[in-house]
Scaffold this motif. Sequence first.
Motif, PDB file in Angstrom:
ATOM      1  N   GLN A   5      38.892  39.489  30.767  1.00  0.00           N
ATOM      2  CA  GLN A   5      40.474  39.250  30.918  1.00  0.00           C
ATOM      3  C   GLN A   5      40.839  41.013  32.324  1.00  0.00           C
ATOM      4  O   GLN A   5      41.084  41.293  33.320  1.00  0.00           O
ATOM      5  N   THR A   6      40.033  41.476  32.000  1.00  0.00           N
ATOM      6  CA  THR A   6      40.314  43.248  32.066  1.00  0.00           C
ATOM      7  C   THR A   6      39.543  43.171  33.471  1.00  0.00           C
ATOM      8  O   THR A   6      40.016  44.022  34.664  1.00  0.00           O
ATOM      9  N   SER A   7      38.111  43.166  33.656  1.00  0.00           N
ATOM     10  CA  SER A   7      37.232  42.805  34.584  1.00  0.00           C
ATOM     11  C   SER A   7      38.035  41.843  35.968  1.00  0.00           C
ATOM     12  O   SER A   7      37.760  41.745  36.839  1.00  0.00           O
ATOM     13  N   LEU A   8      38.044  40.747  35.161  1.00  0.00           N
ATOM     14  CA  LEU A   8      39.120  39.901  36.084  1.00  0.00           C
ATOM     15  C   LEU A   8      39.969  40.194  36.716  1.00  0.00           C
ATOM     16  O   LEU A   8      40.626  40.460  38.320  1.00  0.00           O
ATOM     17  N   PHE A   9      41.037  40.976  36.165  1.00  0.00           N
ATOM     18  CA  PHE A   9      42.216  41.918  36.889  1.00  0.00           C
ATOM     19  C   PHE A   9      42.229  42.635  37.952  1.00  0.00           C
ATOM     20  O   PHE A   9      42.110  42.652  38.754  1.00  0.00           O
ATOM     21  N   THR A  10      40.845  44.133  37.313  1.00  0.00           N
ATOM     22  CA  THR A  10      40.246  44.639  38.307  1.00  0.00           C
ATOM     23  C   THR A  10      39.531  43.850  39.621  1.00  0.00           C
ATOM     24  O   THR A  10      39.836  44.407  40.802  1.00  0.00           O
ATOM     25  N   PHE A  32      28.865  35.023  37.671  1.00  0.00           N
ATOM     26  CA  PHE A  32      29.949  35.660  38.359  1.00  0.00           C
ATOM     27  C   PHE A  32      31.314  36.496  37.521  1.00  0.00           C
ATOM     28  O   PHE A  32      31.304  37.436  37.659  1.00  0.00           O
ATOM     29  N   GLN A  33      30.868  36.118  35.761  1.00  0.00           N
ATOM     30  CA  GLN A  33      31.926  36.846  35.158  1.00  0.00           C
ATOM     31  C   GLN A  33      30.649  37.872  34.897  1.00  0.00           C
ATOM     32  O   GLN A  33      31.235  39.172  34.494  1.00  0.00           O
ATOM     33  N   THR A  34      29.152  37.443  35.171  1.00  0.00           N
ATOM     34  CA  THR A  34      29.000  39.323  34.989  1.00  0.00           C
ATOM     35  C   THR A  34      29.199  39.872  35.858  1.00  0.00           C
ATOM     36  O   THR A  34      29.349  41.561  35.777  1.00  0.00           O
ATOM     37  N   LEU A  35      28.537  39.875  37.257  1.00  0.00           N
ATOM     38  CA  LEU A  35      29.047  40.765  38.504  1.00  0.00           C
ATOM     39  C   LEU A  35      30.622  41.414  38.755  1.00  0.00           C
ATOM     40  O   LEU A  35      30.528  42.500  38.888  1.00  0.00           O
ATOM     41  N   CYS A  36      32.021  40.421  37.659  1.00  0.00           N
ATOM     42  CA  CYS A  36      33.559  41.129  37.540  1.00  0.00           C
ATOM     43  C   CYS A  36      33.552  42.181  36.418  1.00  0.00           C
ATOM     44  O   CYS A  36      33.460  43.210  36.953  1.00  0.00           O
ATOM     45  N   GLU A  37      32.060  42.139  34.955  1.00  0.00           N
ATOM     46  CA  GLU A  37      32.057  43.510  34.168  1.00  0.00           C
ATOM     47  C   GLU A  37      31.527  44.895  35.141  1.00  0.00           C
ATOM     48  O   GLU A  37      31.922  45.947  34.554  1.00  0.00           O
ATOM     49  N   ASP A  38      30.787  44.093  35.635  1.00  0.00           N
ATOM     50  CA  ASP A  38      29.468  45.247  36.408  1.00  0.00           C
ATOM     51  C   ASP A  38      30.735  45.728  37.230  1.00  0.00           C
ATOM     52  O   ASP A  38      30.609  47.337  36.856  1.00  0.00           O
TER      53      ASP A  38
END
Length: 83
Positions: A5-10, A32-38
Amino acid sequence: MTVIQTSLFTVLEKFPDHNKGIGRLVRESNAFQTLCEDYQTCAAALGHWEKSDLEQAALRKEEYSALLQDLEKEIIQFLNEST
């Protein structure tokens, strides 16, 4: 708030014109989730080094800035390929 959720917001904050595509990719793609987290992790690290007075701060800012740009390109590539 979970990491995704935090990475998605960013990522949504950086690419507000792509909110539907980003939301869909987060639901459908673990990569893509991992990419957002990165992206979130890198943005946080860059923020840390931008505030730092340590000797190595300038080098770290340069490194993380370049990495963040690469991650942004990857996000855009995902978005372009998913439409």
